[in-house]
Design an enzyme around this catalytic site. Structure first.
Site, PDB file in Angstrom:
ATOM      1  N   TYR A 226       0.836  -1.198   0.000  1.00  0.00           N
ATOM      2  CA  TYR A 226       0.000   0.000   0.000  1.00  0.00           C
ATOM      3  C   TYR A 226       0.865   1.241   0.000  1.00  0.00           C
ATOM      4  CZ  TYR A 226       0.949   1.011   4.951  1.00  0.00           C
ATOM      5  OH  TYR A 226       1.560   1.339   6.137  1.00  0.00           O
TER       6      TYR A 226
ATOM      7  N   ARG B 283       7.960   3.661  -5.208  1.00  0.00           N
ATOM      8  CA  ARG B 283       8.114   2.721  -4.096  1.00  0.00           C
ATOM      9  C   ARG B 283       7.074   1.610  -4.197  1.00  0.00           C
ATOM     10  NH1 ARG B 283       7.968   5.108   1.892  1.00  0.00           N
ATOM     11  NH2 ARG B 283       5.762   5.365   1.349  1.00  0.00           N
TER      12      ARG B 283
ATOM     13  N   ARG C 220      -7.102 -20.509  -1.475  1.00  0.00           N
ATOM     14  CA  ARG C 220      -6.144 -20.221  -0.411  1.00  0.00           C
ATOM     15  C   ARG C 220      -5.034 -21.270  -0.359  1.00  0.00           C
ATOM     16  NH1 ARG C 220      -4.309 -20.985   4.636  1.00  0.00           N
ATOM     17  NH2 ARG C 220      -3.876 -19.131   5.901  1.00  0.00           N
TER      18      ARG C 220
ATOM     19  N   HIS D 223      -0.398 -21.038   0.463  1.00  0.00           N
ATOM     20  CA  HIS D 223       0.685 -20.111   0.765  1.00  0.00           C
ATOM     21  C   HIS D 223       1.470 -19.737  -0.488  1.00  0.00           C
ATOM     22  CE1 HIS D 223       0.941 -20.818   5.399  1.00  0.00           C
ATOM     23  NE2 HIS D 223      -0.272 -20.520   4.989  1.00  0.00           N
TER      24      HIS D 223
ATOM     25  N   LYS E 246       6.517  -1.974   1.733  1.00  0.00           N
ATOM     26  CA  LYS E 246       5.388  -1.386   2.463  1.00  0.00           C
ATOM     27  C   LYS E 246       4.205  -2.355   2.427  1.00  0.00           C
ATOM     28  CE  LYS E 246       3.204   3.156   3.138  1.00  0.00           C
ATOM     29  NZ  LYS E 246       3.771   3.449   4.460  1.00  0.00           N
TER      30      LYS E 246
ATOM     31  N   GLU F  37      12.726   2.793  14.006  1.00  0.00           N
ATOM     32  CA  GLU F  37      11.772   3.751  13.454  1.00  0.00           C
ATOM     33  C   GLU F  37      10.471   3.664  14.235  1.00  0.00           C
ATOM     34  OE1 GLU F  37      10.804   3.001   9.379  1.00  0.00           O
ATOM     35  OE2 GLU F  37      10.420   0.874   9.686  1.00  0.00           O
TER      36      GLU F  37
ATOM     37  N   LEU G  65      11.493   1.381   6.529  1.00  0.00           N
ATOM     38  CA  LEU G  65      10.834   1.782   5.299  1.00  0.00           C
ATOM     39  C   LEU G  65      11.510   3.046   4.778  1.00  0.00           C
ATOM     40  CD1 LEU G  65       8.325   1.167   3.445  1.00  0.00           C
ATOM     41  CD2 LEU G  65       7.230   3.056   4.672  1.00  0.00           C
TER      42      LEU G  65
END
Length: 293
Positions: free
Chosen positions: A32, A51, A100, A102, A148, A180, A204
């Protein structure tokens, strides 16, 4: 009525829906971005999209990010936010819906792309001068913080720890290093030098962080990118955070103790004003320093 963007359509938020098989919903398989706008003009949009593109490449999700710039601009218009002082667009991309498991699906699904715009309020001089309180918490995130990811449970728990302690922010600590914040990059002013963690997989690489690094150097502040040891913080001249809507935010209390004299310092104030000038936001009128003209 709030208008959102969902998989190529602009529609009322109440009509937006995601598949229960979406891998973002089931596995946090996505990334995101949040991009700010000042008076209808986005700041750092190219950097945010670059990014995002890097994150998508790391996750091997195929998506052309170039059209998303127009999505940002249209969401401001659709929601009457093109002329407000401060707004932001949240954009999320997941791998899409699939059975579903992995491992990645053998047949690559169409990515799910969702975005919305909201207003936010930037602090004035009086609010900024109050600073914020923060607590240190163990860093239990994965080792690729530079992506992110939408998998933010450690950040949620860290911020809840701050709330439980009566603080406003939390600072991740890894092996004795203040890495951070839960949603912002961390800085300290140590013996007059502006110090922040280098851009590694442990943090990040903030768009605001890069801007503030440039501003600090341009304004003649000594700068070092190196790990900040927790044991250094009691003697710090200043401590502050940077982020999309955090901008440049001073921490005046850390783990219950005042940072320096408990007031925002001159470096963070200078960088905050410089940042506001850079982004075209409202520049607070701070009183002249003692002894100033």
């Amino acid at each position: 009525m709030t208008t959102v963007y969902m998989n190529g359509e602009y529609l009322p938020k109440r009509e937006a829906a995601v598949s229960p098989d979406d891998r973002g919903f089931l596995l946090a398989d996505g990334v995101y971005e949040v991009t700010p706008a000042y008076d209808g003009e986005f700041f750092g949009l190219d950097g945010h999209l670059e990014r995002l593109e890097r994150g998508l490449e790391e996750l091997r999700i195929g998506l052309d990010v170039e059209p998303l710039a127009e999505v940002h601009r249209r969401l401001l218009e659709e929601n009457g936010l093109a002329e407000v002082p401060t707004a932001k667009v949240y954009l999320q991309v997941t791998r899409g819906a699939a059975r579903r498991q992995h491992a990645f699906p053998e047949a690559e699904p169409e990515p799910t792309v969702y975005a919305f715009a909201t207003e936010w309020t930037a602090p004035d001089a009086a609010e900024w001068e109050e600073g914020c309180s923060a607590v240190t918490v163990p860093d239990r995130r994965w080792s690729r913080v530079d992506i992110k990811s939408i998998a933010l449970l450690p950040n949620v728990l860290a911020q809840q720890a701050a709330h439980d302690a009566g603080a406003e922010e939390s600072i991740f600590v890894h092996e004795g290093v203040a890495i951070e914040g839960a949603h912002a990059n961390f800085w300290a002013v140590l013996d007059g030098t502006v110090v922040t963690h280098p851009a590694t997989n442990r943090i990040l690489p903030g768009i605001t962080r890069a801007t503030v690094l440039e501003l600090a150097r341009d304004r003649g502040h000594p700068v070092r990118e190196r790990p900040v040891q927790v044991e250094e913080l009691p003697g710090a001249d200043e401590v502050f955070l940077t982020g999309t809507t955090t901008e440049v935010l001073p921490i005046t209390e850390l783990d219950g103790d005042p940072v320096s004299d408990g007031s925002p310092g001159p470096v963070s104030r200078d960088l905050f004003v410089a940042y506001r000038e850079k982004v075209g936001g409202p520049v607070p009128a701070f009183p002249a320093p003692a002894g100033g003209a």
